[in-house]
Write a protein that holds these residues in place. Structure first.
Motif, PDB file in Angstrom:
ATOM      1  N   ALA A   1       0.835  -1.203   0.000  1.00 15.69           N
ATOM      2  CA  ALA A   1       0.000   0.000   0.000  1.00 15.69           C
ATOM      3  C   ALA A   1       0.870   1.254   0.000  1.00 15.69           C
ATOM      4  O   ALA A   1       0.596   2.219  -0.728  1.00 15.69           O
ATOM      5  CB  ALA A   1      -0.932  -0.019   1.212  1.00 15.69           C
TER       6      ALA A   1
ATOM      7  N   SER B   1       2.305   1.785  -3.380  1.00 17.92           N
ATOM      8  CA  SER B   1       1.271   2.129  -4.360  1.00 17.92           C
ATOM      9  C   SER B   1       0.994   3.630  -4.361  1.00 17.92           C
ATOM     10  O   SER B   1       0.755   4.215  -5.410  1.00 17.92           O
ATOM     11  CB  SER B   1      -0.006   1.336  -4.097  1.00 17.92           C
ATOM     12  OG  SER B   1      -0.740   1.904  -3.036  1.00 17.92           O
TER      13      SER B   1
ATOM     14  N   PHE C   1       3.797   5.197  -6.315  1.00 14.35           N
ATOM     15  CA  PHE C   1       3.631   4.893  -7.743  1.00 14.35           C
ATOM     16  C   PHE C   1       2.518   5.769  -8.332  1.00 14.35           C
ATOM     17  O   PHE C   1       2.657   6.297  -9.442  1.00 14.35           O
ATOM     18  CB  PHE C   1       3.283   3.414  -7.953  1.00 14.35           C
ATOM     19  CG  PHE C   1       4.489   2.536  -8.137  1.00 14.35           C
ATOM     20  CD1 PHE C   1       5.201   2.556  -9.333  1.00 14.35           C
ATOM     21  CD2 PHE C   1       4.923   1.696  -7.119  1.00 14.35           C
ATOM     22  CE1 PHE C   1       6.321   1.749  -9.507  1.00 14.35           C
ATOM     23  CE2 PHE C   1       6.041   0.893  -7.287  1.00 14.35           C
ATOM     24  CZ  PHE C   1       6.744   0.919  -8.480  1.00 14.35           C
ATOM     25  N   ALA C   2       1.400   5.911  -7.590  1.00 11.39           N
ATOM     26  CA  ALA C   2       0.288   6.722  -8.083  1.00 11.39           C
ATOM     27  C   ALA C   2       0.750   8.159  -8.306  1.00 11.39           C
ATOM     28  O   ALA C   2       0.475   8.753  -9.361  1.00 11.39           O
ATOM     29  CB  ALA C   2      -0.865   6.680  -7.084  1.00 11.39           C
TER      30      ALA C   2
ATOM     31  N   LEU D   1       3.018   8.295 -11.403  1.00  8.37           N
ATOM     32  CA  LEU D   1       2.338   8.094 -12.689  1.00  8.37           C
ATOM     33  C   LEU D   1       1.461   9.293 -13.061  1.00  8.37           C
ATOM     34  O   LEU D   1       1.276   9.593 -14.238  1.00  8.37           O
ATOM     35  CB  LEU D   1       1.523   6.799 -12.659  1.00  8.37           C
ATOM     36  CG  LEU D   1       2.395   5.531 -12.620  1.00  8.37           C
ATOM     37  CD1 LEU D   1       1.552   4.301 -12.355  1.00  8.37           C
ATOM     38  CD2 LEU D   1       3.183   5.370 -13.917  1.00  8.37           C
ATOM     39  N   VAL D   2       0.932   9.991 -12.029  1.00 11.99           N
ATOM     40  CA  VAL D   2       0.142  11.187 -12.317  1.00 11.99           C
ATOM     41  C   VAL D   2       1.063  12.323 -12.801  1.00 11.99           C
ATOM     42  O   VAL D   2       0.704  13.099 -13.681  1.00 11.99           O
ATOM     43  CB  VAL D   2      -0.659  11.617 -11.058  1.00 11.99           C
ATOM     44  CG1 VAL D   2      -1.202  13.033 -11.208  1.00 11.99           C
ATOM     45  CG2 VAL D   2      -1.801  10.643 -10.793  1.00 11.99           C
TER      46      VAL D   2
ATOM     47  N   PHE E   1       8.327  -3.637 -10.546  1.00  9.69           N
ATOM     48  CA  PHE E   1       7.349  -2.620 -10.944  1.00  9.69           C
ATOM     49  C   PHE E   1       8.017  -1.279 -11.234  1.00  9.69           C
ATOM     50  O   PHE E   1       7.589  -0.545 -12.135  1.00  9.69           O
ATOM     51  CB  PHE E   1       6.245  -2.504  -9.892  1.00  9.69           C
ATOM     52  CG  PHE E   1       5.286  -3.653  -9.960  1.00  9.69           C
ATOM     53  CD1 PHE E   1       4.262  -3.668 -10.895  1.00  9.69           C
ATOM     54  CD2 PHE E   1       5.439  -4.765  -9.126  1.00  9.69           C
ATOM     55  CE1 PHE E   1       3.404  -4.751 -10.997  1.00  9.69           C
ATOM     56  CE2 PHE E   1       4.588  -5.847  -9.227  1.00  9.69           C
ATOM     57  CZ  PHE E   1       3.567  -5.842 -10.159  1.00  9.69           C
TER      58      PHE E   1
ATOM     59  N   LEU F   1       7.224   0.196 -14.737  1.00  9.35           N
ATOM     60  CA  LEU F   1       6.353   1.374 -14.815  1.00  9.35           C
ATOM     61  C   LEU F   1       7.125   2.687 -14.851  1.00  9.35           C
ATOM     62  O   LEU F   1       6.597   3.701 -15.304  1.00  9.35           O
ATOM     63  CB  LEU F   1       5.375   1.371 -13.640  1.00  9.35           C
ATOM     64  CG  LEU F   1       4.245   0.348 -13.740  1.00  9.35           C
ATOM     65  CD1 LEU F   1       3.448   0.306 -12.456  1.00  9.35           C
ATOM     66  CD2 LEU F   1       3.330   0.685 -14.911  1.00  9.35           C
TER      67      LEU F   1
END
Lengths: 94, 200
Positions: free
Chosen positions: B33, B36, B39-40, B43-44, B188, B192
């Motif tokens: 979590a 994540s 990463f969020a 990526l934004v 990841f 990513l």
């Protein structure tokens, strides 16, 4: 217990090398559309993550195996919602 | 005296050790979590480069491949170390763990060199939203690797001192889980951040 060397680990290791090379090849040397490349490489990343979890970390072993697996899948569920949710609200449609 | 089940591998023999291992898996769920959210954020923000360095301009495929192979190999050697631990071979366990940590240190060296290179080029954590989120995400992973190396060394010291017991076996097993998990996170990051960045 009778084996002289952990060959299943060697197999898992070789598989992860192959998956990594496939990711690089798809990303840098193919002419697929960007979104198709993204689906493919994220798919490969999940395959490789599960390979680590099952083959190297023995996630399902022991009497708590189901609980450990459920916990990790819940973690993945939260992660996917956080990442896709953020992208959905902040980036999609731009 | 706590009941022990001799049928199981050492690290699972006492109830307390089984519970400790389960608790560590729950911690790993929380780590998923944690990563994540980073990463969020990345990526934004990955295309908010303030007209400066983009991912495509910065990342170099050969170096990223090298870092990936170092970490993948270290995850494999760590698995071999645990395999030997379950066969009660302390010498092989320590040897393979040391190889694991050397590979981890090699990875860390390459990551620090990469960051230093970017900063010298003028791509710092303050340059753009893309670089801020990039350094925070990759830096958090790098900090985990650093902690893992120090932690593993302190546990190897205990193995050398006390041999393979139910307690040291449980500790080695848990640092092993942690190390494999760092490899999962890197897969990841590799996919990513680096490969996606190089695709454009």
């Amino acid at each position: 217990m009778h084996e002289k060397f952990p060959w299943s680990h060697v197999f898992g290791f070789l598989l992860s090398i192959v998956l990594t090379c496939m990711t690089i090849w798809i990303g840098l040397y193919t002419n697929f559309s960007h979104s198709f490349i993204l689906y493919l490489i994220v798919g490969l990343a999940f395959v490789q993550a599960f390979l680590q979890l099952f083959m190297f970390m023995h996630m399902t072993e022991g009497e708590d195996g189901k609980m450990k697996t459920a916990n990790i899948f819940y973690g993945i569920f939260v992660a996917v919602i956080v990442v896709l949710g953020s992208l959905f609200t902040m980036s999609f449609g731009m | 005296m706590e009941q022990t089940n001799k049928e199981l591998p050492l690290e699972y023999q006492t109830h307390q050790d089984r519970m400790t291992i389960l608790a560590f898996w729950i911690f790993l769920g929380a780590e998923i979590a944690l990563f994540s959210t980073l990463f969020a954020t990345y990526l934004v923000l990955e295309h908010r480069t303030a007209g400066m360095f983009s991912a495509k301009q910065l990342f170099e495929a050969p170096k990223v491949m090298m870092m990936t192979f170092l970490l993948l190999t270290s995850s494999f050697t760590c698995g071999v170390a645990i395999w030997y631990m379950r066969r009660n071979n302390a010498k092989q366990l320590i040897g393979w763990m040391l190889v694991t940590l050397l590979l981890g240190a090699g990875f860390l060296y390459m990551e620090i060199a990469e960051f230093t290179h970017y900063v010298h080029e003028g791509a710092t954590i303050q340059t753009s939203a893309f670089l801020s989120s990039f350094f925070v995400l990759t830096g958090t992973h790098g900090a985990h690797v650093t902690l893992g190396i120090c932690w593993a060394l302190s546990i190897l010291y205990q193995v050398m001192k006390n041999g393979i017991t139910t307690t040291t076996a449980r500790k080695v097993f848990i640092i092993g889980l942690y190390w494999h998990f760092l490899d999962v996170v890197w897969i990841f990051l590799f996919t990513l951040v680096y490969v996606k960045g190089m695709v454009g």
